[in-house]
Design a protein around this motif. Sequence first.
Motif, PDB file in Angstrom:
ATOM      1  N   ASP A  54    -138.513   1.805 -61.234  1.00 38.98           N
ATOM      2  CA  ASP A  54    -138.088   3.061 -61.816  1.00 38.98           C
ATOM      3  C   ASP A  54    -137.594   3.993 -60.716  1.00 38.98           C
ATOM      4  N   ASP A  98    -132.908   1.569 -72.608  1.00 36.17           N
ATOM      5  CA  ASP A  98    -133.450   2.778 -73.231  1.00 36.17           C
ATOM      6  C   ASP A  98    -132.390   3.513 -74.043  1.00 36.17           C
ATOM      7  N   ASP A 152    -135.636  11.648 -73.240  1.00 31.89           N
ATOM      8  CA  ASP A 152    -136.513  10.755 -72.501  1.00 31.89           C
ATOM      9  C   ASP A 152    -135.727   9.836 -71.564  1.00 31.89           C
ATOM     10  N   ARG A 190    -135.028  11.783 -68.418  1.00 37.92           N
ATOM     11  CA  ARG A 190    -136.204  11.950 -67.563  1.00 37.92           C
ATOM     12  C   ARG A 190    -136.554  10.665 -66.823  1.00 37.92           C
ATOM     13  N   LYS A 191    -136.409   9.535 -67.484  1.00 35.04           N
ATOM     14  CA  LYS A 191    -136.846   8.271 -66.899  1.00 35.04           C
ATOM     15  C   LYS A 191    -135.792   7.589 -66.048  1.00 35.04           C
ATOM     16  N   ASP A 192    -134.532   7.693 -66.450  1.00 30.61           N
ATOM     17  CA  ASP A 192    -133.535   6.754 -65.940  1.00 30.61           C
ATOM     18  C   ASP A 192    -132.358   7.365 -65.183  1.00 30.61           C
TER      19      ASP A 192
END
Length: 427
Positions: free
Chosen positions: A71, A198, A284, A287-289
Amino acid sequence: MRLTRRARIFLRTLFGSASALVLIAAAVGWYFHSSVLGGLASSHALAGLGSAQQSGGDLNILLMGLDSRRDNQGNDLPPAILSQLHAGSSSDVGGYNTNTLILLHVPADGSRAVALSIPRDDYVDLPEGLGDHKIKEAYGRAKANAEAAARSTGTSDRAALEQLGREAGRHAAIDAVQQLLGVTVDHFAEINLAGFYDLANALGGVTVCLREPVHDWYSGANFPAGVQTLDGAQSLAFVRQRHGLTNGDLDRTHRQQAFLASAVNKLQHAGVFDDLSKIDALLDVARKDVVVDSGFDLLSFIHQASAVTAGNVTFYTLPIKGFATEDGESVNLIDPMQVREVAQRLLSGQSPDVSDSSSTPTAAATSAAGPAIPQAAAEAAGAAGTHHATHAAVSGNRSSGRTTVSNAVPATTAPTVNAPPGIPCVN
């Protein structure tokens, strides 16, 4: 709960670009100011690279897809996720290669935007003394060197090493693109491997069109010919497949372009902005990717990028001369002067110079040196939504604009595949 008509129109404007798809969640996050700013990752990797974008001027934005099983903080993706990604069981597989490199040029006057895809295996002289390697390797090699240097001076904190290495990798990757194309990158956005997965899940699936069925154990791509909707794991397999395709990585590049065009088509027409749960899922993803440069003013970009937000973008794949083997690995041979000339012409709104026969290989030369890659994407023949396997291009019509995806496949006779407007067909 439904959003107001004004809010839906604003969000559709934010999400209108195929090429800027990796910025989608970040742009929505600006609209939902309080919910995103605390979690959106930013970078200072542009420092020292000459970026001095003037307000109201043209924009060059580099979109980087990172092929890492980690990540954005350097933590291993969970085994369950790796299994669904069909991307190997180890986080060490894939390293830190930039398997997607797309330069998005947004003219200040609102005219048609241009997206230049750089094949990941182009063999170039990398900057910063990294040597002759594939352009995709600039990130990982610079990251490893920076971390080794930091360790030699006593730095041992894993998080600090990861952050330092990532910044060095981004800096080198951007520098490599600038040197190859003779441009200045004003902004960049990076999305990690899980981002395609995602994003597709957040959208409830992405529709694609294939001219022929594919069965590839390596990527997990197992799809029939025709139009179909892919979930997250299937979408990742679709954009990662290169085995079993006529032109390997070059066809994978066109898969990536088609995925972006089809995803934004769904954003425009499938009622995503009426569904707050889907909007929250896109947040989301950001935020993650996603990582963007610290100087990126998203509101200014949205206001300027009228062509992009209307879907008025043309994709091109930059030329190669053939294939070779270097240090035991397959590479793309390129003429750097030709690549730069073609890029400069396209970015200035011109058609590439096709008078030089060396830039358009003949059928005989193609057999020996690799596939011909059209330098200008022509409109597909036939009615709207009908796509032919031609040497020139495939394109998808849409009411708010036209996204054109150039096709690397040499001219052959192939069945016509019908797809809805806005869904390009690829190999």
